[in-house]
Scaffold this motif. Structure first.
Motif, PDB file in Angstrom:
ATOM      1  N   VAL B 111       0.600  -1.381   0.581  1.00 49.38           N
ATOM      2  CA  VAL B 111      -0.108   0.110  -0.022  1.00 49.38           C
ATOM      3  C   VAL B 111       0.613   1.120   0.087  1.00 49.38           C
ATOM      4  N   SER B 112       0.590   2.123  -1.322  1.00 48.79           N
ATOM      5  CA  SER B 112       1.470   3.066  -0.908  1.00 48.79           C
ATOM      6  C   SER B 112       0.965   4.338  -0.170  1.00 48.79           C
ATOM      7  N   GLU B 113       1.083   4.912   0.400  1.00 45.47           N
ATOM      8  CA  GLU B 113       0.778   6.065   1.472  1.00 45.47           C
ATOM      9  C   GLU B 113       1.722   7.292   1.583  1.00 45.47           C
ATOM     10  N   ARG B 121      -3.856  13.147   8.672  1.00 39.39           N
ATOM     11  CA  ARG B 121      -4.686  12.904   8.799  1.00 39.39           C
ATOM     12  C   ARG B 121      -5.947  13.012   7.675  1.00 39.39           C
ATOM     13  N   LEU B 122      -5.190  13.106   6.473  1.00 37.79           N
ATOM     14  CA  LEU B 122      -6.808  13.536   5.083  1.00 37.79           C
ATOM     15  C   LEU B 122      -7.461  12.025   5.837  1.00 37.79           C
ATOM     16  N   PRO B 123      -8.718  12.481   4.075  1.00 42.32           N
ATOM     17  CA  PRO B 123      -9.546  11.169   3.839  1.00 42.32           C
ATOM     18  C   PRO B 123      -8.649   9.905   3.574  1.00 42.32           C
ATOM     19  N   SER B 124      -8.061  10.433   2.461  1.00 44.93           N
ATOM     20  CA  SER B 124      -7.242   9.425   1.673  1.00 44.93           C
ATOM     21  C   SER B 124      -6.268   8.212   2.984  1.00 44.93           C
ATOM     22  N   PHE B 125      -6.220   8.676   3.831  1.00 43.65           N
ATOM     23  CA  PHE B 125      -5.619   7.559   5.058  1.00 43.65           C
ATOM     24  C   PHE B 125      -6.136   6.878   6.135  1.00 43.65           C
TER      25      PHE B 125
END
Lengths: 319, 262
Positions: B111-113, B121-125
């Motif tokens: 998983v690339s993050e 803590r953006l929504p994609s996180f």
């Protein structure tokens, strides 16, 4: 999603509440300027302890080099704000300090983080001493005399905000993919690499972020105390941060914050006892370590989420 | 083309040759067993294949996108990334972490993050975290561990810890799974459950498995092909039936040579 936002919001509320209390007490005259100095020093210590705990507790690397990175931040701020005495110059100096510290942590970390336990402690201590002695002998840092009469840009409320942000960043980092990988490397390096986690990479990440935190604390310190000398950043400074982390509980960020506050208060109270101060201070430490060898909190963490689910379930049980 | 191709693998520890000129191969979705008396070099072969030890000579190549890629000299984490997962003879879990976290760690490289979205803590996180969590829980359910997701790994029973290690290995989405004595220390009932689990893994995940095991019942039931090692050398290879009747193998296990003297 909503719940997650609520959690962050509650944290914000707690942080703001703390700020408001100190502010109101100052306004009401309960806290005098002497106590404000103590509060600011405690806040700086919170930044130092939390960032060291990321290295020591979360990634499990025994580093004794925190004073070195703090010195880099302090001197970066001292030198830059001398020629650029504005608040923007101060912010710039913070960033410069963080960049230099991170860079040094990176080139220090890649070879030394292969070492374990006491060997790593000695290596990091060595680098920290190299930094201090370099500062001691450079022209730009004014040698052993240090730099005086710095403009005072940091005050208790700026340091408070920064301490909250640093803690939040580190806690968020721990509870993310990166943090899990860092913990996995601490728990079992062989197993971590067998599931595709590169141990060196995650150790270096933790070490670098921790060093950046120390540098930030150094910058705030220099522009609060308004003077820096190489003598402020000896081995003993690293040790005093280490004491906070160990006393609070290695691996518990809540514990580090608590220990920084408690030790700050104890230190202040003991100032009335003159020469006996250090004896009493050491005695208190020894007694604490005897009765709570894992620190105040072990590796327990305060969690808003857990706190509220507990309340909810106990309410449901009653009805 | 075979999934794994090992040629003339040799490993010397000082004067001792632990693995001596071993060549073996594993086809797609094949279940191969590696057996032999204690000290034959089975675990050393696993360590060489997964990069823990570097071979003294010989080559190890894995099929990636229909091309064989050399694995020698690659770091362990890179090899795991390429699709070789393993369990350990003596269990190695992340003991202080929860069962769920143990599995989620294994997804790190898949998983690339963005670090910024992690820290802020953006929504994609949250999106990615939920994805990983769902996937981990699905895997845990398959192995009857879903109820203990929030427990510390060190608090699990022995058999559960063994299963968790397998789940963790599967979470890396491997092409080839190495199981190092998965039935060690298990009672007959647990062994039977494990046998069923391994069959299920092979069918459901469509991956190849290499197995080291001393429990011959399990080996004969599961393995499609068996390699027999003795003193670091391959002494036999074949179907379970052939191996059972191979005089070399019987000699290695029972010491047939000496019997002839009397």
């Amino acid at each position: 999603m909503k719940r997650n936002l609520r959690e962050q919001f509650i944290w914000l509320l707690i942080a703001f509440g703390g700020w408001l209390i100190i502010d109101l007490l100052t306004f009401g005259g309960v806290i005098n300027s002497f106590m404000l100095t103590i509060i600011t020093m405690i806040e700086i210590n919170v930044i130092l302890a939390v960032s060291l705990n990321l290295i020591l507790g979360i990634s499990g690397q025994f580093s004794l080099g925190h004073a070195g990175f703090m010195a880099i931040g302090a001197y970066a701020s001292a030198i830059i704000t001398q020629s650029l005495p504005t608040i923007w110059g101060f912010f710039l100096s913070i960033i410069v300090g963080i960049v230099i510290s991170s860079f040094i942590a990176l080139i220090e970390g890649i070879p030394t983080l292969r070492l374990r336990g006491d060997y790593l402690a000695i290596a990091t201590l060595g680098v920290s001493e190299i930094i201090r002695i370099t500062i001691n002998n450079l022209e730009i840092t004014n040698g052993p005399k240090g730099i005086y009469n710095l403009p005072q840009f940091s005050n208790w409320s700026l340091v408070y905000i920064v301490a909250c942000i640093v803690t939040l960043i580190i806690v968020n980092l721990i509870h993310s993919k990166t943090g899990r990988a860092i913990l996995a490397v601490r728990d079992n390096e062989i197993a971590a690499s067998a599931v595709g986690v590169n141990p060196t990479k995650y150790k270096v990440i933790a070490f670098t972020v921790g060093a950046a935190g120390a540098s930030l604390a150094g910058s705030l310190y220099a522009n609060y105390i308004q003077s820096v000398t190489p003598g402020d950043f000896t081995f003993m400074q690293s040790i005093s941060v280490l004491i906070m982390v160990v006393l609070g509980g290695v691996g518990s960020i809540t514990g580090s914050v608590l220990a920084a506050v408690v030790l700050g208060v104890v230190d202040t109270v003991l100032q009335n006892y003159g020469a006996l101060r250090m004896v009493l201070y050491s005695l208190i430490l020894i007694i604490f370590m005897l009765f709570r060898p894992a620190g105040f909190l072990g590796n327990w963490e305060f969690s808003v989420k857990r706190f509220f689910t507990k309340q909810k379930s106990s309410r449901e049980n009653k009805s | 083309m075979n999934l794994l191709e090992v040629k003339n693998l040799t490993k010397n520890f000082g004067g001792l040759t632990a693995v001596d000129d071993v060549s073996l191969h594993v086809a797609d979705q094949e279940l191969v067993a590696l057996i032999g008396p204690n000290g034959a070099g089975k675990t050393t072969i696993f360590n060489l294949l997964t990069g823990v030890n570097t071979p003294s000579s010989g080559t190890i190549s894995l099929k990636i996108d229909e091309k064989l890629q050399l694995l020698n000299q690659q770091p362990v984490s890179k090899i795991a990334d390429l699709g070789l997962a393993r369990t350990f003879q003596n269990i190695r879990l992340f003991e202080q972490m929860t069962v769920l976290d143990n599995v989620m760690v294994a997804m790190t490289s898949k998983v690339s993050e963005n670090p910024l979205s992690e820290v802020l803590r953006l929504p994609s996180f949250y999106e990615k975290e939920t994805q990983m969590k769902d996937k981990a829980i699905k895997l845990l359910e398959l192995f009857d561990l879903a109820e203990s997701v929030d427990q510390k790994a060190s608090n699990l029973a022995y058999g559960q810890q063994r299963r968790l290690e397998i789940v963790r290995a599967l979470a890396t989405e491997p092409k080839l799974l190495f199981l190092d004595e998965p039935a060690a220390g298990m009672n007959p009932r647990e062994t039977a459950e494990l046998t069923a689990s391994i069959k299920m893994i092979q069918e459901k995940f469509k991956i190849a498995i290499i197995l080291i095991e001393h429990d011959m019942k399990l080996v004969m039931e599961l393995a499609q092909r068996i390699y027999v090692l003795e003193y670091g050398r391959l002494i036999a290879e074949g179907q379970p039936k052939e191996i059972q009747n191979n005089p070399e193998v019987i000699r290695a296990y029972l010491g047939g040579d000496d019997l002839e003297l009397f």
